[in-house]
Scaffold this motif. Structure first.
Motif, PDB file in Angstrom:
ATOM      1  N   LYS A 281      -9.135   8.725 -64.237  1.00 50.39           N
ATOM      2  CA  LYS A 281      -9.194   9.979 -65.001  1.00 50.39           C
ATOM      3  C   LYS A 281      -8.144  10.947 -64.466  1.00 50.39           C
ATOM      4  CE  LYS A 281     -14.076   9.696 -66.333  1.00 50.39           C
ATOM      5  NZ  LYS A 281     -15.423  10.292 -66.189  1.00 50.39           N
ATOM      6  N   GLY A 282      -6.903  10.637 -64.739  1.00 49.50           N
ATOM      7  CA  GLY A 282      -5.797  11.445 -64.249  1.00 49.50           C
ATOM      8  C   GLY A 282      -5.018  10.716 -63.178  1.00 49.50           C
ATOM      9  N   PRO A 283      -3.752  11.112 -62.964  1.00 49.70           N
ATOM     10  CA  PRO A 283      -2.883  10.381 -62.026  1.00 49.70           C
ATOM     11  C   PRO A 283      -3.350  10.422 -60.577  1.00 49.70           C
ATOM     12  CG  PRO A 283      -1.851  12.432 -62.751  1.00 49.70           C
ATOM     13  CD  PRO A 283      -3.064  12.234 -63.616  1.00 49.70           C
ATOM     14  N   HIS A 284      -4.174  11.420 -60.213  1.00 46.78           N
ATOM     15  CA  HIS A 284      -4.595  11.552 -58.818  1.00 46.78           C
ATOM     16  C   HIS A 284      -6.075  11.227 -58.621  1.00 46.78           C
ATOM     17  CE1 HIS A 284      -0.687  13.323 -58.201  1.00 46.78           C
ATOM     18  NE2 HIS A 284      -0.947  14.291 -59.056  1.00 46.78           N
ATOM     19  N   ALA A 285      -6.725  10.775 -59.670  1.00 48.43           N
ATOM     20  CA  ALA A 285      -8.141  10.421 -59.546  1.00 48.43           C
ATOM     21  C   ALA A 285      -8.283   9.150 -58.705  1.00 48.43           C
ATOM     22  CB  ALA A 285      -8.753  10.210 -60.926  1.00 48.43           C
ATOM     23  N   PRO A 286      -9.294   9.066 -57.857  1.00 48.39           N
ATOM     24  CA  PRO A 286      -9.458   7.874 -57.007  1.00 48.39           C
ATOM     25  C   PRO A 286      -9.843   6.653 -57.837  1.00 48.39           C
ATOM     26  CG  PRO A 286     -11.369   9.316 -56.809  1.00 48.39           C
ATOM     27  CD  PRO A 286     -10.357  10.068 -57.628  1.00 48.39           C
ATOM     28  N   ASN A 287      -9.219   5.549 -57.533  1.00 46.36           N
ATOM     29  CA  ASN A 287      -9.582   4.271 -58.152  1.00 46.36           C
ATOM     30  C   ASN A 287      -9.331   3.197 -57.102  1.00 46.36           C
ATOM     31  OD1 ASN A 287     -10.547   2.574 -60.112  1.00 46.36           O
ATOM     32  ND2 ASN A 287      -8.747   2.655 -61.419  1.00 46.36           N
ATOM     33  N   PRO A 288     -10.138   3.192 -56.037  1.00 51.02           N
ATOM     34  CA  PRO A 288      -9.854   2.364 -54.860  1.00 51.02           C
ATOM     35  C   PRO A 288     -10.056   0.871 -55.121  1.00 51.02           C
ATOM     36  CG  PRO A 288     -12.014   3.355 -54.654  1.00 51.02           C
ATOM     37  CD  PRO A 288     -11.400   3.948 -55.886  1.00 51.02           C
ATOM     38  N   LYS A 289      -9.521   0.083 -54.222  1.00 56.91           N
ATOM     39  CA  LYS A 289      -9.729  -1.355 -54.268  1.00 56.91           C
ATOM     40  C   LYS A 289     -11.186  -1.663 -53.987  1.00 56.91           C
ATOM     41  CE  LYS A 289      -7.904  -5.678 -52.362  1.00 56.91           C
ATOM     42  NZ  LYS A 289      -6.936  -6.266 -51.400  1.00 56.91           N
ATOM     43  N   ARG A 290     -11.770  -2.538 -54.796  1.00 56.48           N
ATOM     44  CA  ARG A 290     -13.173  -2.879 -54.660  1.00 56.48           C
ATOM     45  C   ARG A 290     -13.339  -4.387 -54.524  1.00 56.48           C
ATOM     46  NH1 ARG A 290     -12.781   1.204 -58.514  1.00 56.48           N
ATOM     47  NH2 ARG A 290     -14.084   3.039 -58.160  1.00 56.48           N
ATOM     48  N   SER A 291     -14.431  -4.798 -53.945  1.00 55.22           N
ATOM     49  CA  SER A 291     -14.742  -6.219 -53.836  1.00 55.22           C
ATOM     50  C   SER A 291     -15.244  -6.746 -55.173  1.00 55.22           C
ATOM     51  CB  SER A 291     -15.812  -6.441 -52.763  1.00 55.22           C
ATOM     52  OG  SER A 291     -17.055  -5.885 -53.189  1.00 55.22           O
ATOM     53  N   PHE A 292     -15.286  -8.064 -55.313  1.00 53.00           N
ATOM     54  CA  PHE A 292     -15.825  -8.672 -56.527  1.00 53.00           C
ATOM     55  C   PHE A 292     -17.266  -8.225 -56.753  1.00 53.00           C
ATOM     56  CE2 PHE A 292     -13.102 -12.570 -57.816  1.00 53.00           C
ATOM     57  CZ  PHE A 292     -11.949 -11.812 -57.662  1.00 53.00           C
TER      58      PHE A 292
END
Length: 264
Positions: free
Chosen positions: A212-223
């Motif tokens: 949700k925006g260029p700076h919104a967090p979208n971290p790497k997640r496990s399966f």
């Protein structure tokens, strides 16, 4: 999504290619709607008819003998490869273009462009001579970089994820047919916007998670973490979800200002 003109080209190429694409692809009713919903099985906020399935259906049918198909690249490319290889085309995989230059005069056998490529399996470099060179390699094009062709690039839109998963959702999708489902999940307020699209009705799915925006967090997640999110977005706790693959990508809006130079 493969449009009518593209399918007309495939039909002109070979009727057997077109027939195979129709067998593998999904048309109406599987692509009938775009939907906005809380979850796949939950409250629906809106839907619109798409791809010639609405009030203008007759207009679509009048201008082309072919109807739109949802035909993923993973299904179309093997069809084209089989057709080309069976007719003597040299198709090379695991091969990287290193550089190319134009020869003076007519070159060898009337060819003018010499490309140096690397076989990534054997490590061997060799050259290919050709009249034309097409670079269908996107915004980070090696061909465009060598030619110094200009691009217009807007600031990055953040980092997104594609999550391929399997889940038998036929019982959920009855009366909810459509190839794109925007699962808003307002109650959870995730930091991403999730678009769920069917790959194979109704057993294979691709979830595209835009920040949700260029700076919104979208971290790497496990399966396992992605599995929990996908079950939540389906909205049916009884759904059995298998995560097949996860791939991340950077959102860049890039367009070429110049599309060609000479025979390249």
């Amino acid at each position: 999504m493969t449009n009518s003109p593209a399918l007309e080209c495939l039909r002109d190429l070979d009727a057997s290619v077109y027939d195979e694409c129709c067998r593998l692809g999904n048309g109406d009713p599987y692509i009938r709607h775009y939907r906005w919903c809380e979850t796949l099985a939950g409250q629906e906020y809106a839907r619109i008819k798409a791809w010639g399935c609405g009030e203008r259906k007759g207009e679509y049918e009048a201008v082309s003998p072919c109807a739109y198909l949802d035909l993923p690249q993973s299904l179309l490319e093997p069809v084209l490869l089989k057709w080309a290889a069976g007719r003597g085309w040299g198709v090379r995989f695991d091969t990287t273009l290193l550089e190319f230059h134009e020869e003076d005069g007519d070159g060898v056998d009337g060819r003018k462009i010499v490309a140096t490529v690397l076989d990534r399996i054997s490590g061997v470099e060799y050259t290919i001579r050709t009249k034309y060179l097409f670079g269908a390699d996107g915004g980070r094009s090696t061909v465009a970089r060598i030619l110094d062709l200009p691009f217009t690039t807007l600031p990055g839109g953040g980092f997104a994820y594609n999550v391929l998963f399997r889940a038998d959702l036929e019982h959920v999708m009855h009366h909810r047919e459509g190839n794109l489902h925007l699962a808003l999940r307002i109650e959870k307020d995730y930091p991403f916007i999730a678009v769920l699209r069917q790959v194979q009705p109704w057993s294979e799915w691709m979830g595209v998670f835009f920040p949700k925006g260029p700076h919104a967090p979208n971290p790497k997640r496990s399966f396992e973490e992605w599995k929990e999110i996908c079950v939540d977005l389906i909205g049916d706790s009884s759904a059995e979800v298998e995560i097949v693959d996860v791939s991340g990508w950077v959102i860049n809006e890039t367009s070429a200002d110049v599309l060609s130079k000479g025979n390249v």
